[in-house]
Write an enzyme that holds these catalytic residues in place. Sequence first.
Site, PDB file in Angstrom:
ATOM      1  N   HIS A   1      -0.829   0.893  12.161  1.00  0.00           N
ATOM      2  CA  HIS A   1      -1.449   0.352  10.937  1.00  0.00           C
ATOM      3  C   HIS A   1      -0.997  -1.088  10.700  1.00  0.00           C
ATOM      4  O   HIS A   1      -0.495  -1.438   9.623  1.00  0.00           O
ATOM      5  CB  HIS A   1      -1.110   1.221   9.726  1.00  0.00           C
ATOM      6  CG  HIS A   1      -2.083   1.057   8.594  1.00  0.00           C
ATOM      7  ND1 HIS A   1      -2.292   2.046   7.655  1.00  0.00           N
ATOM      8  CD2 HIS A   1      -2.884   0.019   8.237  1.00  0.00           C
ATOM      9  CE1 HIS A   1      -3.181   1.622   6.771  1.00  0.00           C
ATOM     10  NE2 HIS A   1      -3.550   0.391   7.096  1.00  0.00           N
TER      11      HIS A   1
ATOM     12  N   GLY B   1      -3.956  -5.700  10.085  1.00  0.00           N
ATOM     13  CA  GLY B   1      -3.966  -6.761   9.086  1.00  0.00           C
ATOM     14  C   GLY B   1      -2.628  -7.431   8.864  1.00  0.00           C
ATOM     15  O   GLY B   1      -2.442  -8.134   7.869  1.00  0.00           O
ATOM     16  N   TYR B   2      -1.701  -7.256   9.800  1.00  0.00           N
ATOM     17  CA  TYR B   2      -0.327  -7.703   9.588  1.00  0.00           C
ATOM     18  C   TYR B   2      -0.014  -9.074  10.173  1.00  0.00           C
ATOM     19  O   TYR B   2       1.154  -9.379  10.410  1.00  0.00           O
ATOM     20  CB  TYR B   2       0.642  -6.661  10.165  1.00  0.00           C
ATOM     21  CG  TYR B   2       1.115  -5.656   9.139  1.00  0.00           C
ATOM     22  CD1 TYR B   2       0.283  -5.207   8.137  1.00  0.00           C
ATOM     23  CD2 TYR B   2       2.402  -5.136   9.183  1.00  0.00           C
ATOM     24  CE1 TYR B   2       0.708  -4.277   7.218  1.00  0.00           C
ATOM     25  CE2 TYR B   2       2.845  -4.215   8.251  1.00  0.00           C
ATOM     26  CZ  TYR B   2       1.990  -3.786   7.269  1.00  0.00           C
ATOM     27  OH  TYR B   2       2.427  -2.872   6.340  1.00  0.00           O
TER      28      TYR B   2
ATOM     29  N   GLU C   1      -0.512   9.393   7.659  1.00  0.00           N
ATOM     30  CA  GLU C   1       0.570   8.426   7.936  1.00  0.00           C
ATOM     31  C   GLU C   1       1.698   8.622   6.917  1.00  0.00           C
ATOM     32  O   GLU C   1       1.447   8.890   5.752  1.00  0.00           O
ATOM     33  CB  GLU C   1       0.036   6.993   7.817  1.00  0.00           C
ATOM     34  CG  GLU C   1      -0.978   6.600   8.868  1.00  0.00           C
ATOM     35  CD  GLU C   1      -1.512   5.186   8.635  1.00  0.00           C
ATOM     36  OE1 GLU C   1      -0.904   4.422   7.860  1.00  0.00           O
ATOM     37  OE2 GLU C   1      -2.533   4.842   9.226  1.00  0.00           O
TER      38      GLU C   1
ATOM     39  N   ARG D   1      -9.183   3.235   7.440  1.00  0.00           N
ATOM     40  CA  ARG D   1      -8.218   4.214   6.960  1.00  0.00           C
ATOM     41  C   ARG D   1      -8.299   5.426   7.872  1.00  0.00           C
ATOM     42  O   ARG D   1      -9.368   5.791   8.352  1.00  0.00           O
ATOM     43  CB  ARG D   1      -8.499   4.634   5.508  1.00  0.00           C
ATOM     44  CG  ARG D   1      -8.115   3.601   4.456  1.00  0.00           C
ATOM     45  CD  ARG D   1      -6.595   3.434   4.401  1.00  0.00           C
ATOM     46  NE  ARG D   1      -6.162   2.551   3.324  1.00  0.00           N
ATOM     47  CZ  ARG D   1      -5.943   1.258   3.455  1.00  0.00           C
ATOM     48  NH1 ARG D   1      -6.164   0.682   4.640  1.00  0.00           N
ATOM     49  NH2 ARG D   1      -5.528   0.529   2.443  1.00  0.00           N
TER      50      ARG D   1
ATOM     51  N   SER E   1       0.794  -1.230   0.000  1.00  0.00           N
ATOM     52  CA  SER E   1       0.000   0.000   0.000  1.00  0.00           C
ATOM     53  C   SER E   1       0.826   1.281   0.000  1.00  0.00           C
ATOM     54  O   SER E   1       0.278   2.358  -0.225  1.00  0.00           O
ATOM     55  CB  SER E   1      -0.950   0.006   1.213  1.00  0.00           C
ATOM     56  OG  SER E   1      -0.224  -0.107   2.419  1.00  0.00           O
TER      57      SER E   1
ATOM     58  N   ASP F   1      -5.750   2.091  14.905  1.00  0.00           N
ATOM     59  CA  ASP F   1      -4.659   1.445  14.176  1.00  0.00           C
ATOM     60  C   ASP F   1      -4.281   2.250  12.951  1.00  0.00           C
ATOM     61  O   ASP F   1      -3.196   2.062  12.398  1.00  0.00           O
ATOM     62  CB  ASP F   1      -5.078   0.029  13.757  1.00  0.00           C
ATOM     63  CG  ASP F   1      -3.972  -0.705  13.021  1.00  0.00           C
ATOM     64  OD1 ASP F   1      -2.877  -0.858  13.610  1.00  0.00           O
ATOM     65  OD2 ASP F   1      -4.191  -1.119  11.867  1.00  0.00           O
TER      66      ASP F   1
ATOM     67  N   THR G   1      -2.357  -6.269  -0.870  1.00  0.00           N
ATOM     68  CA  THR G   1      -3.079  -5.646   0.242  1.00  0.00           C
ATOM     69  C   THR G   1      -4.555  -5.566  -0.124  1.00  0.00           C
ATOM     70  O   THR G   1      -4.937  -5.749  -1.284  1.00  0.00           O
ATOM     71  CB  THR G   1      -2.560  -4.224   0.526  1.00  0.00           C
ATOM     72  OG1 THR G   1      -2.770  -3.415  -0.649  1.00  0.00           O
ATOM     73  CG2 THR G   1      -1.081  -4.243   0.864  1.00  0.00           C
TER      74      THR G   1
ATOM     75  N   ASP H   1     -24.303  -0.881   6.792  1.00  0.00           N
ATOM     76  CA  ASP H   1     -23.613  -0.909   5.502  1.00  0.00           C
ATOM     77  C   ASP H   1     -24.612  -0.476   4.431  1.00  0.00           C
ATOM     78  O   ASP H   1     -25.287  -1.314   3.817  1.00  0.00           O
ATOM     79  CB  ASP H   1     -23.073  -2.309   5.205  1.00  0.00           C
ATOM     80  CG  ASP H   1     -22.059  -2.319   4.066  1.00  0.00           C
ATOM     81  OD1 ASP H   1     -22.352  -1.684   3.030  1.00  0.00           O
ATOM     82  OD2 ASP H   1     -20.994  -2.940   4.219  1.00  0.00           O
TER      83      ASP H   1
END
Length: 400
Positions: free
Chosen positions: A253, A256-257, A236, A207, A45, A231, A66, A146
């Site tokens: 961030h 998702g790592y 950034e 985000r 990203s 996060d 990503t 949603d």
Amino acid sequence: MKIVADTNIPLLEDAFGPLGDVVALPAGQITPERLADADALLVRSVTRVGGELLDASSVRFVATATIGLDHVDRAYLAARGIGFASAQGSNARSVAEYVLAALSVLAARRGARMSQQVLGIVGVGNVGGRLARMAEALGMTVLRNDPPLARRTGDPCYVPIDALADADVVTLHVPLTHEGPDATFHMVEARLLARFKEGVTLVNTSRGAVADTQALKAAIGTGFFGPVALDVWENEPNIDGELLGRVDLATPHVAGYSYDGKVNGTRMVREALCRHFGLHREWDPTPQMPPPAHPYVALPAGLTVDEAVRGAIGATYDIESDDARLREMAEAPAAERGAYFTSLRRNYPVRREFPHTNIELTAPDSDVETALRSIDFPVSIAPPGRSSAGPPGATQRGMP
């Protein structure tokens, strides 16, 4: 085939070496000059992909390992006839596990029971949908918001944003968009925050620019919020130090790592590249996967469901360590803080997902066992006569 790829894509050579000549580069070195004779480009990203990067190249395929897409000019790629793929959904489990880890820690700090909370999920795609299923399995009441899905499906399970006024926790899982009826840029602003109930817990793993930094700081400063876990951050890696100091959990961030999520991204990108170029080569990353930090965790008898869940999650992912490392950024000179934030992401330690840590209960407890299995921990019961230390190499978790 020449494949130029971000060096931080895991198992890069193992996955793509058999398919062509792999040129692994740090993101900052992926330049037009290095892509002049490349056939494929694989990024994460941090690399912006568009005409400035590709106009003079021979690239025929681009993929991002990503789930985010806002760094790729997809209209440009389509106009040039360049194939594109992403790793949508690759780290959905990782992010859902992150949210559960955050909620478990924040509930414990307040003396609350996570299982008794009402969870409002904004964005019920790959991540939000998985989180909803896991949270409900743990006994939480889940409100799903949603609007695009609500219009497309007509499913009454989706509620308007105003219904989240009843939520104890609101967690954000939306893409960053700037236009249209569902634009998410700064969707979390003063008016929306005022709709939530006082003391609400807020978690953002989507985000940074989905939330207005100034509005967040103002709301936290008035004492309106309960705990806040971030996060993701606006601007950034040059994040707002004042906001960092005000939130309860802060990470760089990395929701998702998980290593599993990253490798899943590698697998999805590899499969897309093979489809694009008509290649048929199998790949199994399993032998290359590192062991989890704690392969076995022994939980003693007498824990409540919330305590057992917190003990199991804490052994798998110590979110407070990520928080502590990011807060050390405040000690660095201002000019070096952006680089520090980036280094935390680049050098992130291996984190395996829940299914790779085996939980052993030292005594049968059907409620605890059901809860742990519902979020995909393998569970066993200690054989009679075994000590409370669990199997060889087990980590003993007492009252978390």
